[in-house]
Design an enzyme around this catalytic site. Structure first.
Site, PDB file in Angstrom:
ATOM      1  CE1 TYR A 192      40.829  30.820   6.436  1.00 30.85           C
ATOM      2  CE2 TYR A 192      41.298  29.555   8.413  1.00 30.85           C
ATOM      3  CZ  TYR A 192      41.562  30.624   7.586  1.00 30.85           C
ATOM      4  OH  TYR A 192      42.566  31.503   7.903  1.00 30.85           O
ATOM      5  NE  ARG A 247      53.899  34.494   2.351  1.00 30.35           N
ATOM      6  CZ  ARG A 247      52.669  34.981   2.336  1.00 30.35           C
ATOM      7  NH1 ARG A 247      52.177  35.489   1.237  1.00 30.35           N
ATOM      8  NH2 ARG A 247      51.932  34.977   3.423  1.00 30.35           N
ATOM      9  CG  ASP A 289      47.674  25.951   5.873  1.00 30.34           C
ATOM     10  OD1 ASP A 289      48.305  27.015   6.028  1.00 30.34           O
ATOM     11  OD2 ASP A 289      46.425  25.903   5.928  1.00 30.34           O
ATOM     12  NE  ARG A 315      55.516  26.738  -1.982  1.00 31.94           N
ATOM     13  CZ  ARG A 315      54.568  27.615  -1.706  1.00 31.94           C
ATOM     14  NH1 ARG A 315      54.417  28.053  -0.494  1.00 31.94           N
ATOM     15  NH2 ARG A 315      53.733  28.031  -2.621  1.00 31.94           N
ATOM     16  NE  ARG A 343      51.406  30.716   8.946  1.00 33.44           N
ATOM     17  CZ  ARG A 343      50.512  31.419   8.267  1.00 33.44           C
ATOM     18  NH1 ARG A 343      50.877  32.510   7.650  1.00 33.44           N
ATOM     19  NH2 ARG A 343      49.266  31.005   8.196  1.00 33.44           N
TER      20      ARG A 343
HETATM   21  O1  CP3 Z   1      56.462  28.007  10.434  1.00 33.43           O
HETATM   22  C1  CP3 Z   1      55.314  27.686  10.811  1.00 33.43           C
HETATM   23  O2  CP3 Z   1      54.735  28.273  11.746  1.00 33.43           O
HETATM   24  C2  CP3 Z   1      54.645  26.491  10.139  1.00 33.43           C
HETATM   25  C3  CP3 Z   1      53.865  26.835   9.058  1.00 33.43           C
HETATM   26  C4  CP3 Z   1      52.385  27.131   9.085  1.00 33.43           C
HETATM   27  C5  CP3 Z   1      51.714  27.472   7.896  1.00 33.43           C
HETATM   28  N1  CP3 Z   1      50.383  27.551   8.167  1.00 33.43           N
HETATM   29  C6  CP3 Z   1      52.373  27.637   6.604  1.00 33.43           C
HETATM   30  C7  CP3 Z   1      51.743  28.527   5.616  1.00 33.43           C
HETATM   31  C8  CP3 Z   1      51.435  27.072  10.109  1.00 33.43           C
HETATM   32  C9  CP3 Z   1      51.627  26.780  11.582  1.00 33.43           C
HETATM   33  C10 CP3 Z   1      50.167  27.354   9.500  1.00 33.43           C
HETATM   34  C11 CP3 Z   1      48.886  27.317  10.220  1.00 33.43           C
HETATM   35  C12 CP3 Z   1      47.781  28.141   9.717  1.00 33.43           C
HETATM   36  N2  CP3 Z   1      47.291  28.235   8.436  1.00 33.43           N
HETATM   37  C13 CP3 Z   1      46.923  28.890  10.543  1.00 33.43           C
HETATM   38  C14 CP3 Z   1      47.053  29.001  12.040  1.00 33.43           C
HETATM   39  C15 CP3 Z   1      48.158  29.922  12.378  1.00 33.43           C
HETATM   40  C16 CP3 Z   1      47.787  31.362  12.287  1.00 33.43           C
HETATM   41  O3  CP3 Z   1      48.430  32.060  11.479  1.00 33.43           O
HETATM   42  O4  CP3 Z   1      46.890  31.790  13.015  1.00 33.43           O
HETATM   43  C17 CP3 Z   1      45.956  29.496   9.731  1.00 33.43           C
HETATM   44  C18 CP3 Z   1      44.852  30.429  10.194  1.00 33.43           C
HETATM   45  C19 CP3 Z   1      46.197  29.062   8.401  1.00 33.43           C
HETATM   46  C20 CP3 Z   1      45.425  29.396   7.179  1.00 33.43           C
HETATM   47  C21 CP3 Z   1      46.314  30.071   6.207  1.00 33.43           C
HETATM   48  N3  CP3 Z   1      47.155  29.382   5.362  1.00 33.43           N
HETATM   49  C22 CP3 Z   1      46.555  31.454   6.030  1.00 33.43           C
HETATM   50  C23 CP3 Z   1      45.818  32.543   6.762  1.00 33.43           C
HETATM   51  C24 CP3 Z   1      47.563  31.573   5.061  1.00 33.43           C
HETATM   52  C25 CP3 Z   1      48.245  32.843   4.578  1.00 33.43           C
HETATM   53  C26 CP3 Z   1      47.754  33.344   3.275  1.00 33.43           C
HETATM   54  C27 CP3 Z   1      48.761  34.287   2.654  1.00 33.43           C
HETATM   55  O5  CP3 Z   1      49.355  33.908   1.641  1.00 33.43           O
HETATM   56  O6  CP3 Z   1      48.986  35.360   3.226  1.00 33.43           O
HETATM   57  C28 CP3 Z   1      47.909  30.279   4.649  1.00 33.43           C
HETATM   58  C29 CP3 Z   1      48.957  29.922   3.683  1.00 33.43           C
HETATM   59  C30 CP3 Z   1      50.250  29.545   4.292  1.00 33.43           C
HETATM   60  N4  CP3 Z   1      50.404  28.649   5.318  1.00 33.43           N
HETATM   61  C31 CP3 Z   1      51.516  30.016   3.907  1.00 33.43           C
HETATM   62  C32 CP3 Z   1      52.461  29.377   4.716  1.00 33.43           C
HETATM   63  C33 CP3 Z   1      53.951  29.509   4.670  1.00 33.43           C
HETATM   64  C34 CP3 Z   1      51.771  30.995   2.778  1.00 33.43           C
HETATM   65  C35 CP3 Z   1      51.738  30.258   1.478  1.00 33.43           C
HETATM   66  C36 CP3 Z   1      52.937  30.525   0.613  1.00 33.43           C
HETATM   67  O7  CP3 Z   1      54.065  30.659   1.115  1.00 33.43           O
HETATM   68  O8  CP3 Z   1      52.706  30.554  -0.594  1.00 33.43           O
END
Ligand code: CP3
Length: 358
Positions: A163, A43, A88, A52, A39
């Site tokens: 999920y 953010r 994602d 974004r 990540r």
């Molecule tokens: O920089 C990186 O690592 C690449 C980006 C990345 C995202 N999602 C971007 C994202 C990666 C590797 C993921 C994988 C992902 N998504 C996982 C596995 C990694 C982990 O954290 O265990 C999981 C479980 C998800 C599912 C998911 N998608 C979650 C739990 C969330 C967060 C929700 C929140 O807003 O707190 C997302 C959304 C997400 N994926 C965001 C980002 C940058 C946030 C969305 C935003 O910025 O509006």
């Protein structure tokens, strides 16, 4: 021990033999300890929030120019040793036609949760064409990254299933575990379908030129080893087996997986991601004897990025020292960057890890 499996690179792929990340991931002593952060894009970066603004997460993931720019932002800012594709884990599900959204501050939400045999039978397949924008973004990125490797990724079948079955993020995964034990046939049918989708998604990224990949089984740590072996590992192994010809480093990661590290290290991955609960030298003990190099990634507690610098520095020093028990160590957090962390601290962590030398 040297790693033979990743030395035959397919023609056309970037070689990157001088990259510390690629060296460590292949069990070759790197010129310095490589570091990147799960990540790292997202953010915590003001430039990400600006880019974004007004664009939905899933729209951003399907827009190659945005994916490219967001992926490059943390590389430019922190000088990390690898980029991770901005995407994602639910992107291939959405692309296949499953009705879902990523809700800010919540995560993926599924319109019609998958909870019985009929719903599993109705699940669509993923056609590589559906994720063409992801391949386009990868092709664009490898052209722009210079010597920095690009990590592609996907969600592992279990975490995706959680999920789909729960309908969104879950603390206890109760419907998931109930289905797994009550109706094993439906469970295995669902995980089989998800394994196919994951494999297709990773092949698209591999064909487009990613240099390494990470399979996230983020929530597998909620399972006992017995359940993991019976209900999850065969499907994860199907994904890695399907990629055996793709000779790039493969990382496998989950949270709270201390009891599962050995099994995860036997499922076909080259590098095992470790969270902060298990010291890296202990992780190496758990992995040792598999007939392959002990390659680990991790494992700074993401919460400690909020601690005073001397505390953080001691933790980094400890982790790098413990990582020397491995045949290769890629420094990372034990889970993703938290959204409200100060990004200058991340830059400082990278500088410090690099100063510690090889
Ligand atoms: O920089 C990186 O690592 C690449 C980006 C990345 C995202 N999602 C971007 C994202 C990666 C590797 C993921 C994988 C992902 N998504 C996982 C596995 C990694 C982990 O954290 O265990 C999981 C479980 C998800 C599912 C998911 N998608 C979650 C739990 C969330 C967060 C929700 C929140 O807003 O707190 C997302 C959304 C997400 N994926 C965001 C980002 C940058 C946030 C969305 C935003 O910025 O509006």
């Amino acid at each position: 021990m040297t790693l033979e499996m990743n030395t035959n690179l397919p023609t056309g792929r970037r070689e990157l033999s001088g990259s510390p990340f690629m060296q460590a991931a292949r069990g070759i002593t790197p010129s310095r300890v490589p570091v990147w952060f799960m990540r790292q894009a997202g953010r915590s970066l003001p430039e990400y929030r600006a880019l974004r603004a007004g664009t939905q997460m899933l729209t951003a993931c399907a827009t190659p120019d945005l994916v490219t720019e967001i992926t490059l932002q943390p590389v430019r800012r922190h000088h990390v040793d690898a980029a991770i594709l901005f995407s994602d884990i639910v992107v291939p599900l959405k692309a296949a036609g499953i009705d879902l959204d990523i809700v800010p501050n919540t995560g993926p939400v599924i319109a019609n949760p998958v909870r019985d045999a009929a719903a599993v039978a109705a699940m669509p397949d993923l056609d590589p064409e559906h994720v063409r924008p992801v391949g386009d973004a990868v092709r664009q990125l490898v052209g722009e990254l210079g010597d920095t490797p690009l990590i592609g990724f996907a969600g592992a079948p279990f975490t995706l299933a959680s999920y789909l079955i729960e309908g969104g993020p879950s603390k206890n995964h109760e419907r998931t575990k109930a289905l797994m034990h009550t109706d094993p046939d439906t469970w295995h049918a669902l995980l089989g379908k998800l394994a196919e989708i994951t494999l297709t998604f990773l092949k698209v990224q591999a064909d487009a030129g990613i240099d390494a990949m990470q399979l996230f089984d983020s929530w597998a740590g909620c399972l006992s080893l017995r359940d993991y072996r019976e209900f999850v590992e065969p499907h994860t192994r199907f994904v890695f087996d399907g990629l055996a010809d793709v000779r790039i480093p493969k990382i496998h990661f989950g949270v709270g997986t201390g009891e599962l590290l050995r099994a995860m290290g036997e499922s076909g991955a080259d590098v095992v991601g470790v969270d902060w609960r298990v010291p890296l030298d202990e992780a190496v003990r758990r992995l040792d004897g598999r007939g392959k190099p002990n390659l680990v990634q991790g494992n700074l507690d993401p919460a400690l990025l909020f601690a005073d610098w001397p505390v953080l520095q001691r933790e980094i020093d400890r982790i790098v020292a413990e990582g020397r028990a491995a045949d290769g160590h890629i420094f990372n957090l034990g889970h993703g960057v938290l959204p409200n962390v100060d990004p200058t601290v991340l830059t400082r962590v990278v500088e410090h890890v690099h100063q510690l030398g090889a």
